[in-house]
Design a protein around this motif. Structure first.
Motif, mmCIF file in Angstrom:
data_model
loop_
_atom_site.group_PDB
_atom_site.id
_atom_site.type_symbol
_atom_site.label_atom_id
_atom_site.label_comp_id
_atom_site.label_asym_id
_atom_site.label_seq_id
_atom_site.Cartn_x
_atom_site.Cartn_y
_atom_site.Cartn_z
ATOM 1 N N VAL A 27 21.832 -41.545 -14.734
ATOM 2 C CA VAL A 27 21.100 -41.543 -16.005
ATOM 3 C C VAL A 27 21.671 -42.598 -16.943
ATOM 4 C CG1 VAL A 27 20.543 -40.165 -18.043
ATOM 5 C CG2 VAL A 27 20.443 -39.122 -15.788
ATOM 6 N N GLN A 28 22.993 -42.671 -17.022
ATOM 7 C CA GLN A 28 23.614 -43.649 -17.911
ATOM 8 C C GLN A 28 23.260 -45.074 -17.501
ATOM 9 O OE1 GLN A 28 27.769 -43.052 -18.968
ATOM 10 N NE2 GLN A 28 27.633 -40.968 -18.168
ATOM 11 N N ILE A 29 23.262 -45.349 -16.203
ATOM 12 C CA ILE A 29 22.935 -46.688 -15.714
ATOM 13 C C ILE A 29 21.476 -47.016 -16.004
ATOM 14 C CG2 ILE A 29 22.672 -48.076 -13.620
ATOM 15 C CD1 ILE A 29 25.181 -46.549 -12.558
ATOM 16 N N SER A 33 20.207 -49.980 -18.374
ATOM 17 C CA SER A 33 19.310 -51.012 -17.841
ATOM 18 C C SER A 33 18.103 -51.207 -18.748
ATOM 19 C CB SER A 33 18.856 -50.639 -16.435
ATOM 20 O OG SER A 33 19.951 -50.630 -15.560
ATOM 21 N N ALA A 34 17.584 -50.120 -19.289
ATOM 22 C CA ALA A 34 16.449 -50.235 -20.209
ATOM 23 C C ALA A 34 16.862 -50.965 -21.487
ATOM 24 C CB ALA A 34 15.905 -48.850 -20.540
ATOM 25 N N ARG A 35 18.038 -50.627 -22.012
ATOM 26 C CA ARG A 35 18.520 -51.312 -23.219
ATOM 27 C C ARG A 35 18.789 -52.784 -22.946
ATOM 28 N NH1 ARG A 35 23.374 -48.318 -25.870
ATOM 29 N NH2 ARG A 35 23.135 -50.038 -27.328
ATOM 30 N N ARG A 65 30.654 -51.350 -14.648
ATOM 31 C CA ARG A 65 31.704 -50.364 -14.370
ATOM 32 C C ARG A 65 31.116 -49.068 -13.819
ATOM 33 N NH1 ARG A 65 33.702 -52.535 -19.143
ATOM 34 N NH2 ARG A 65 32.899 -50.820 -20.387
ATOM 35 N N LEU A 66 30.014 -48.611 -14.405
ATOM 36 C CA LEU A 66 29.388 -47.382 -13.920
ATOM 37 C C LEU A 66 28.836 -47.559 -12.504
ATOM 38 C CD1 LEU A 66 27.567 -46.169 -17.134
ATOM 39 C CD2 LEU A 66 29.329 -44.931 -15.895
#
Length: 90
Positions: A27-29, A33-35, A65-66
């Motif tokens: 979810v964080q990635i 990516s959208a940002r 890193r993620l």
């Protein structure tokens, strides 16, 4: 510049491992990516916006890193995620 709540909720729902999951690397990635894509479009118009460029570089580093963490911990989830987000594999 920032993601609106509807788009963010859509991304979270698509990549979450379970309902209410907002902290998993997938979810964080996806959110990063959208940002990153939004900031990239912004910088195509405003070429001299150096503070946004610095923010973009920080976001790219965080995503990198993620991605390396996810690649180490769960390679199948990593390969599925990069294919869905159209990211390159190093």
């Amino acid at each position: 510049m920032a993601l609106d709540s509807a788009k963010k909720a859509e991304i979270v729902a698509k990549f979450a491992r379970k309902e209410g999951d907002t902290g998993s690397p997938e979810v964080q990635i996806a959110l990063l990516s959208a940002r990153i894509s939004d900031l990239t479009e912004h910088l195509k118009i405003y070429k001299k916006d150096f503070s946004s460029r610095l923010g973009l570089l920080k976001l790219v580093g965080q995503r990198k890193r993620l991605l390396s963490y996810l690649k180490r911990k769960d390679y199948q989830a990593y390969s599925k995620l990069i294919s869905e987000l159209n990211l390159r594999d190093k």
